[in-house]
Scaffold this active site. Structure first.
Site, PDB file in Angstrom:
ATOM      1  N   GLU A  65      40.894  44.940  55.716  1.00  0.00           N
ATOM      2  CA  GLU A  65      40.935  44.219  54.435  1.00  0.00           C
ATOM      3  C   GLU A  65      40.180  44.956  53.330  1.00  0.00           C
ATOM      4  O   GLU A  65      38.978  45.224  53.469  1.00  0.00           O
ATOM      5  CB  GLU A  65      40.322  42.822  54.631  1.00  0.00           C
ATOM      6  CG  GLU A  65      40.503  41.923  53.432  1.00  0.00           C
ATOM      7  CD  GLU A  65      39.936  40.519  53.647  1.00  0.00           C
ATOM      8  OE1 GLU A  65      39.319  40.263  54.700  1.00  0.00           O
ATOM      9  OE2 GLU A  65      40.126  39.694  52.733  1.00  0.00           O
ATOM     10  N   LYS A 112      33.513  32.711  57.470  1.00  0.00           N
ATOM     11  CA  LYS A 112      34.523  33.784  57.557  1.00  0.00           C
ATOM     12  C   LYS A 112      33.997  35.004  56.797  1.00  0.00           C
ATOM     13  O   LYS A 112      34.137  36.145  57.235  1.00  0.00           O
ATOM     14  CB  LYS A 112      35.862  33.300  56.989  1.00  0.00           C
ATOM     15  CG  LYS A 112      37.039  34.228  57.241  1.00  0.00           C
ATOM     16  CD  LYS A 112      37.171  35.357  56.234  1.00  0.00           C
ATOM     17  CE  LYS A 112      38.379  36.236  56.527  1.00  0.00           C
ATOM     18  NZ  LYS A 112      38.492  37.375  55.599  1.00  0.00           N
ATOM     19  N   ASP A 160      32.888  43.508  72.133  1.00  0.00           N
ATOM     20  CA  ASP A 160      33.857  42.420  72.263  1.00  0.00           C
ATOM     21  C   ASP A 160      33.611  41.438  71.109  1.00  0.00           C
ATOM     22  O   ASP A 160      32.743  40.576  71.188  1.00  0.00           O
ATOM     23  CB  ASP A 160      33.620  41.755  73.634  1.00  0.00           C
ATOM     24  CG  ASP A 160      34.509  40.550  73.869  1.00  0.00           C
ATOM     25  OD1 ASP A 160      35.168  40.090  72.911  1.00  0.00           O
ATOM     26  OD2 ASP A 160      34.512  40.045  75.005  1.00  0.00           O
ATOM     27  N   HIS A 163      37.852  41.711  44.176  1.00  0.00           N
ATOM     28  CA  HIS A 163      38.690  41.794  45.368  1.00  0.00           C
ATOM     29  C   HIS A 163      40.051  42.389  44.991  1.00  0.00           C
ATOM     30  O   HIS A 163      40.514  43.357  45.589  1.00  0.00           O
ATOM     31  CB  HIS A 163      38.842  40.375  45.919  1.00  0.00           C
ATOM     32  CG  HIS A 163      39.546  40.274  47.220  1.00  0.00           C
ATOM     33  ND1 HIS A 163      39.120  40.936  48.342  1.00  0.00           N
ATOM     34  CD2 HIS A 163      40.640  39.574  47.593  1.00  0.00           C
ATOM     35  CE1 HIS A 163      39.929  40.634  49.342  1.00  0.00           C
ATOM     36  NE2 HIS A 163      40.860  39.820  48.900  1.00  0.00           N
TER      37      HIS A 163
END
Ligand code: HMG
Length: 417
Positions: free
Chosen positions: A79, A258, A274, A371
């Site tokens: 992203e 998030k 992981d 962004h």
């Protein structure tokens, strides 16, 4: 049982598997070549039914200062703006005294689920036999005591009228220790079954890693937060407000977290860890008091905006994929982390920096400005711009109020004329 087309697929040699998929899915020569070009022996042995290596971009976060040391942190992420934001947040926090990080606990926990036992009796038995159980657990895996201190804690929890959990916590040293603890739990479970005649439902590690905890905190001086329109104190108060909302509203808390995981996951992947285990641990930890909340909290103090976060980071510095993936070791070197404690601290610190940058953008310019500016390159490429054309397309898109796929296509048409 009826024979299915893909039965025993995993037993076929790599080339046969590739050909089967290519012909079944009608892949072009170019597509088949693409899959073939990125195949590696390491990956073929790491996972099952291996097809190809799936490349994700790796970049580096700059200026992350943790416990007085400056680090570059490799991050693997698809992203745009994540790495820029993490660097931005790191730089803001470095303008204070950097991030202070402490690993308060580093044990791997697991459980043996017992059905139908009389719980007080089970508790007494486990308690009376703790030393024996520790020995059985430690003897079950040849490397437990080589890596760490082995079994450390034992307890029994009543889950409901039918089920109880025998909880074991193990020091697995520098390793994540998933295989070690699972072997230990299975061995102890078999012993309990034999000794007590109880029914064992399962024996498995727990991803609620509340014994692999990092606490990070840092202060941003007010003058680093101000912009053209707002004083640093006002921006700080807005960030504190945003942090408060993440404590009281699950819709906001999930987005807040998030943003934190943007940094944590990307760094964890770069180190070969992981990241699903970290996600699972962090998300469950976020609701440890019964309400799902933002993992970090920001408050206005006389010294500036203070952020803090307590988060589980269940990782390993050695073993597992960290040993096999060629980039994992290089990335540890780039980051300048030399043991599991440092790696846990760095990963949590990136999460805090990432969160700060996102909140600052949200309460000032809005997320879209910074962004979208960085998204323009991927918008251009997604709509067919070649690497030679990307810069010109981005320049043209910046002049538009609403950059879109349609706009890219028009710009490309003009460029190619
Ligand atoms: P800016 O204020 O325009 O940047 O920020 P600046 O030009 O003042 O630069 C400040 C520093 O940012 C730079 O320092 C770099 O460290 C870094 P310098 O090196 O110049 O001394 N930086 C960059 N690093 C690499 N490449 C770049 C770059 N630009 C600046 N191109 C920025 C621009 C995008 C950084 C800022 O607007 C920002 O931090 N935005 C947040 C973006 C973000 O969080 N993205 C994640 C995706 S959104 C999401 O998924 C999560 C979210 O929903 C979470 C939530 O809601 O809480 C937002």
């Amino acid at each position: 049982m009826m024979k299915m087309k893909w039965d025993q697929f995993y037993k076929k040699p790599y080339h046969e598997r590739l050909e089967m998929i290519a012909s079944d899915r009608d892949l072009s020569d170019e597509e088949r070549q693409r899959l073939f070009a990125d195949n590696s022996d390491v990956s073929n042995n790491l996972i099952e039914n291996f097809l190809t290596d799936y490349p994700l971009p790796e970049g580096v976060v700059t200026n992350l200062k943790v416990n007085g040391r400056s680090h570059l942190v490799p991050m693997v992420v698809e992203e745009p703006s994540v790495i820029a934001a993490a660097s931005n947040g790191s730089k803001l926090l470095a303008a204070g005294d950097g991030i202070h990080a402490v690993v308060s606990d580093r044990l791997v926990g697991g459980q043996i689920i017992v059905k139908g036992a009389e719980v007080d009796q089970l508790k007494r038995f486990v308690n009376d036999n703790e030393a024996t159980i520790f020995k059985i657990a430690n003897d079950s895996h040849p490397r437990v005591l080589l890596y760490g201190r082995g079994a450390q804690k034992l307890g029994v929890r009543k889950l409901d009228e039918t089920f109880a959990s025998v909880d074991l916590a193990v020091d697995t040293g520098e390793a994540m220790g998933a295989n070690m603890i699972n072997t230990m739990l299975e061995t102890v479970a078999a012993w309990l079954q034999q000794k007590l005649g109880v029914v064992i439902t399962m024996a498995i590690l727990s991803n609620y890693a509340d014994q692999s905890i990092v606490a990070v905190s840092g202060i941003v001086p007010f003058d680093k937060l101000k912009n053209q329109f707002l004083s640093g104190e006002v921006v700080a108060q807005r960030i504190a407000d945003a942090s408060h909302v993440a404590q009281i509203d699950i819709y906001r808390a999930a987005t807040h977290n998030k943003g934190i995981m943007n940094g944590i996951d990307a760094a964890a992947i770069a180190f070969g860890n992981d990241w699903r285990a970290i996600e699972s641990a962090a998300q469950s930890f976020a609701s440890r008091d019964g309400q799902y909340r933002g993992l970090s909290q920001w408050q206005v103090t006389p010294a500036g905006l203070r952020g803090k976060m307590t988060v589980p980071i269940p990782i390993g510095y050695v073993g597992g994929a960290t040993k096999v993936l060629p980039l994992a070791k290089i990335n540890q070197k780039i980051a300048g982390v030399y043991n599991v404690t440092e790696e846990m601290q760095i990963i949590a610190a990136v999460g805090l920096a990432q969160n700060l940058a996102a909140l600052k953008a949200l309460v000032t310019d809005g997320i879209q400005k910074g962004h979208m500016n960085l998204q323009l390159k991927s918008l251009a490429m997604a709509n067919g711009a070649t690497s030679e054309e990307v810069a010109a397309v981005v320049t043209a898109l910046r002049k538009l109020d609403h950059p879109s796929s349609q706009a890219v296509k028009q710009i490309l048409e003009q460029l190619r004329r």
